[in-house]
Design a protein around this motif. Structure first.
Motif, mmCIF file in Angstrom:
data_model
loop_
_atom_site.group_PDB
_atom_site.id
_atom_site.type_symbol
_atom_site.label_atom_id
_atom_site.label_comp_id
_atom_site.label_asym_id
_atom_site.label_seq_id
_atom_site.Cartn_x
_atom_site.Cartn_y
_atom_site.Cartn_z
ATOM 1 N N CYS A 111 0.884 -1.170 0.000
ATOM 2 C CA CYS A 111 0.000 0.000 0.000
ATOM 3 C C CYS A 111 0.917 1.215 0.000
ATOM 4 O O CYS A 111 1.668 1.443 0.956
ATOM 5 C CB CYS A 111 -0.906 0.011 1.226
ATOM 6 N N LEU A 112 0.880 1.971 -1.078
ATOM 7 C CA LEU A 112 1.776 3.112 -1.221
ATOM 8 C C LEU A 112 1.221 4.365 -0.559
ATOM 9 O O LEU A 112 1.915 5.386 -0.489
ATOM 10 C CB LEU A 112 2.039 3.385 -2.705
ATOM 11 N N GLY A 113 -0.026 4.290 -0.103
ATOM 12 C CA GLY A 113 -0.644 5.460 0.504
ATOM 13 C C GLY A 113 -0.814 6.568 -0.517
ATOM 14 O O GLY A 113 -1.144 6.334 -1.684
ATOM 15 N N GLN A 114 -0.561 7.809 -0.099
ATOM 16 C CA GLN A 114 -0.678 8.971 -0.990
ATOM 17 C C GLN A 114 0.696 9.559 -1.325
ATOM 18 O O GLN A 114 0.780 10.650 -1.895
ATOM 19 C CB GLN A 114 -1.556 10.033 -0.319
ATOM 20 N N HIS A 115 1.730 8.831 -0.974
ATOM 21 C CA HIS A 115 3.091 9.340 -1.149
ATOM 22 C C HIS A 115 3.374 9.683 -2.614
ATOM 23 O O HIS A 115 3.822 10.790 -2.939
ATOM 24 C CB HIS A 115 4.082 8.291 -0.648
ATOM 25 N N PHE A 116 3.106 8.747 -3.504
ATOM 26 C CA PHE A 116 3.406 8.971 -4.919
ATOM 27 C C PHE A 116 2.369 9.890 -5.568
ATOM 28 O O PHE A 116 2.706 10.656 -6.471
ATOM 29 C CB PHE A 116 3.477 7.637 -5.667
ATOM 30 N N SER A 117 1.116 9.812 -5.135
ATOM 31 C CA SER A 117 0.091 10.670 -5.746
ATOM 32 C C SER A 117 0.364 12.138 -5.429
ATOM 33 O O SER A 117 0.066 13.028 -6.243
ATOM 34 C CB SER A 117 -1.311 10.268 -5.284
ATOM 35 N N LYS A 118 0.960 12.419 -4.257
ATOM 36 C CA LYS A 118 1.346 13.793 -3.940
ATOM 37 C C LYS A 118 2.562 14.203 -4.759
ATOM 38 O O LYS A 118 2.668 15.346 -5.214
ATOM 39 C CB LYS A 118 1.634 13.920 -2.450
ATOM 40 N N MET A 119 3.479 13.257 -4.954
ATOM 41 C CA MET A 119 4.691 13.565 -5.715
ATOM 42 C C MET A 119 4.363 13.829 -7.189
ATOM 43 O O MET A 119 4.922 14.742 -7.810
ATOM 44 C CB MET A 119 5.667 12.391 -5.603
ATOM 45 N N PHE A 120 3.413 13.058 -7.750
ATOM 46 C CA PHE A 120 3.082 13.177 -9.172
ATOM 47 C C PHE A 120 1.763 13.904 -9.412
ATOM 48 O O PHE A 120 1.263 13.920 -10.530
ATOM 49 C CB PHE A 120 3.054 11.777 -9.812
ATOM 50 N N ASP A 121 1.201 14.464 -8.336
ATOM 51 C CA ASP A 121 -0.017 15.274 -8.408
ATOM 52 C C ASP A 121 -1.173 14.501 -9.070
ATOM 53 O O ASP A 121 -1.781 14.952 -10.042
ATOM 54 C CB ASP A 121 0.256 16.580 -9.170
ATOM 55 N N ILE A 122 -1.453 13.338 -8.520
ATOM 56 C CA ILE A 122 -2.572 12.513 -9.012
ATOM 57 C C ILE A 122 -3.757 12.773 -8.089
ATOM 58 O O ILE A 122 -3.830 12.256 -6.967
ATOM 59 C CB ILE A 122 -2.213 11.020 -9.015
ATOM 60 N N THR A 123 -4.681 13.617 -8.543
ATOM 61 C CA THR A 123 -5.792 14.057 -7.699
ATOM 62 C C THR A 123 -7.132 13.913 -8.412
ATOM 63 O O THR A 123 -7.198 13.843 -9.639
ATOM 64 C CB THR A 123 -5.620 15.526 -7.281
#
Length: 557
Positions: free
Chosen positions: A272-284
């Protein structure tokens, strides 16, 4: 017990041996010759598994027809019999992941330097192993490109473009591909190589709960690959913070065990990667919950992500778990050839008419088995004795050998021989369509039961530090009360790598490996006794904290 000799490339091994012959001829002459297996000229394997695991493993793979060496160190050719196992795993896993909406895709093997270095914490775990392309033809590249060690940074810019609304979720992609990790340790086919095959799934979800459900589902399917296909027992659990995937919220794992060395081995991980990568790559996405009266527009939500992967290491684990001094032992469910029919009783005096009649009956038996969905071959090779053929098929690990000769034909029966055990019972030809599939399933379950018994016996709850290293030295895996502290975990690894008498005053087996024990996982199935929350002390003699969980520790690959 000394650490097993690691398998190296054949050209390197030969080159190294030649140097030794020139520099140290006298020392080499004084060395005791390796113990050879009696009858090795027939069997093919000339060193015992228990005497030299590295040499045995190399011979089993090459002489058993699973692998060939390549002229780039750490890279190997997967021959059809091993690739067939990988195809079976692919088919089994594809059916299951597609049932939950995962779609297969493919991303390029090259990753730009900018993308790879966008996520420094993630790439730090692979930095020493990343292979870079710096030239194109004769020209230097303006910016080097990386050969993927994993694909998070390659895929997540695409996720950011593809996911525009919560209605685009979940996005579930998987790819079957190869990755390169430029290992500088001794390579070991399937277990540790510079290029290997795997599948890597990457998914995005609206909530942590949805992501967490998928993590556990994938983990259980990894258990199924090992236990239901490869007949290899595993323990499901969560990695400690020290051992979790770089950048992950948490990592779940299936952990195996190699009885010949007493080492644990990681079988597959679901993160479970959490939101770590979505914050880094701005996946919203926009927040889909209704806006309450008087509430302003809600800010966008970062998606919750997972990644999960299983590699061809699984094949190496299977080989080391089941195979023996005659060669490979392959579980029936993944064997390219499940049964082979070998004609017997045919001699130079046998008439051409009788020979053709017997061969025709052999083909009829094969047709009966194929209609029962048994993967069967017939061995009608001329110029080889039945005994030579028996040894050849045993070396290749075919689960079941069927012998058929004039005496069998007269009795309307065949003689069968299981690869995993001695004995030659007979089965009526009329019952083959039913009895052979059932026998193959029995072989499958017996292989698993044997391997599970070995793992269960090796895995013990250890509550006294004085018992920790001795159990490791006895090829054991320790389940210990632990505080879950990272520094404490490092100290246990350090303490168990030193001489036991230095840390406790107790004696230590002089043959014990120098490597320390690392945490393998926090098992989901915790022992029911031995740990009282807030009372039981961590096993580390230098730690004053209370234990929070039982953690499985062991020497590992």
């Amino acid at each position: 017990m000394a650490e097993p000799q690691q398998v190296q490339d054949i050209p390197e091994r030969k080159k190294e041996n030649k140097k030794k012959e020139k520099k140290e001829p006298k020392v080499k002459q004084q060395q005791a010759p390796k113990k050879k297996i009696e009858g090795a000229a027939l069997i093919g394997i000339d060193v015992r598994k228990e005497d030299d695991l590295g040499q045995w493993y190399q011979q089993v793979l090459t002489k058993g027809g699973m692998l060939a060496y390549y002229d780039v160190a750490g890279c190997y050719i997967l021959k059809p019999s091993s690739f067939a196992i990988w195809e079976t795993i692919q088919g089994w896993f594809n059916t299951r992941i597609k049932s939950i909406g995962v779609r297969n895709c493919y991303f390029p093997i090259f990753i730009s330097q900018d993308n790879l270095q966008r996520e420094k914490e993630h790439i730090e775990g692979f930095a020493a192993e990343v292979a870079w392309v710096t030239k194109g033809g004769k020209s230097d590249l303006e910016k080097p490109v990386a050969v993927r060690p994993t694909s998070e940074t390659a895929m997540y810019p695409y996720f950011a473009n593809e996911i525009r609304s919560h209605r685009d979720l979940p996005l579930k992609l998987n790819q079957w591909n190869s990755v390169v990790r430029w290992e500088f340790k001794h390579p070991m086919p399937f277990i540790r190589s510079r290029e290997f095959l795997w599948q890597e799934g990457h998914t995005a979800h609206l909530t942590l709960e949805q992501a967490g459900e998928e993590v556990l589902q994938i983990l259980d399917w990894y258990r199924g690959i090992y236990e239901e296909l490869l007949a290899v027992p595993v323990v499901k659990g969560v990695k400690t913070d020290n051992e979790k995937f770089p950048g992950a919220e948490y990592t779940t794992t299936v952990e195996g065990y190699i009885p010949a060395t007493g080492r644990g081995i990681q079988g597959g991980t679901s993160h479970c990667l959490g939101q770590h990568f979505s914050k880094m790559f701005d996946i919203t996405v926009e927040d889909p919950t209704p806006i309450k009266e008087g509430e302003s527009k809600k800010p966008p939500i970062h998606v919750w992500q997972n990644s999960w992967g299983l590699t061809t290491r699984s094949i190496g684990v299977m080989v080391m778990t089941h195979s023996d001094n005659k060669g490979l032992v392959i579980p029936p469910r993944v064997a390219e050839i499940q049964a082979v029919i070998v004609p017997v009783g045919v001699t130079a005096k046998t008439s051409e008419e009788d020979r053709e009649k017997l061969y025709s009956q052999v083909q009829d038996i094969a047709a009966t088995l194929r209609s029962a969905n048994v993967r069967v071959e017939t061995d009608l090779r001329e110029g080889y004795s039945p005994g030579w053929k028996f040894n050849d098929w045993e070396l290749k690990g075919v689960p079941l050998r069927i012998e058929f000769g004039p005496k069998d034909a007269a009795a309307n029966k065949v003689t069968v021989s299981r690869r995993d055990q001695e004995g030659k019972p007979q089965i009526a030809i009329a019952d083959l369509g039913k009895e052979i599939p059932a026998l193959l399933e029995t072989i499958q379950s017996d292989l698993f039961a044997k391997a599970k018994g070995a793992f269960d016996n090796a895995r013990k709850v250890i509550s006294d530090w004085n018992d920790f290293v001795p159990h490791l030295d006895n090829n054991g895996v320790c389940v210990i009360p632990h505080c879950l502290g990272g520094l404490c975990e490092d100290e246990i690894k350090d303490l168990s790598a030193k001489k036991h008498e230095e840390t406790t005053g107790a004696s230590q087996d002089a043959r014990a490996p120098s490597m320390g024990a690392k945490s393998l996982c926090i098992p989901y199935e915790q022992p029911t006794e031995g740990l009282v929350e807030g009372e039981t002390k961590c096993i580390n003699p230098n730690c004053q904290n209370k234990a929070k969980k039982f953690v499985m520790f062991g020497r590992s690959y």
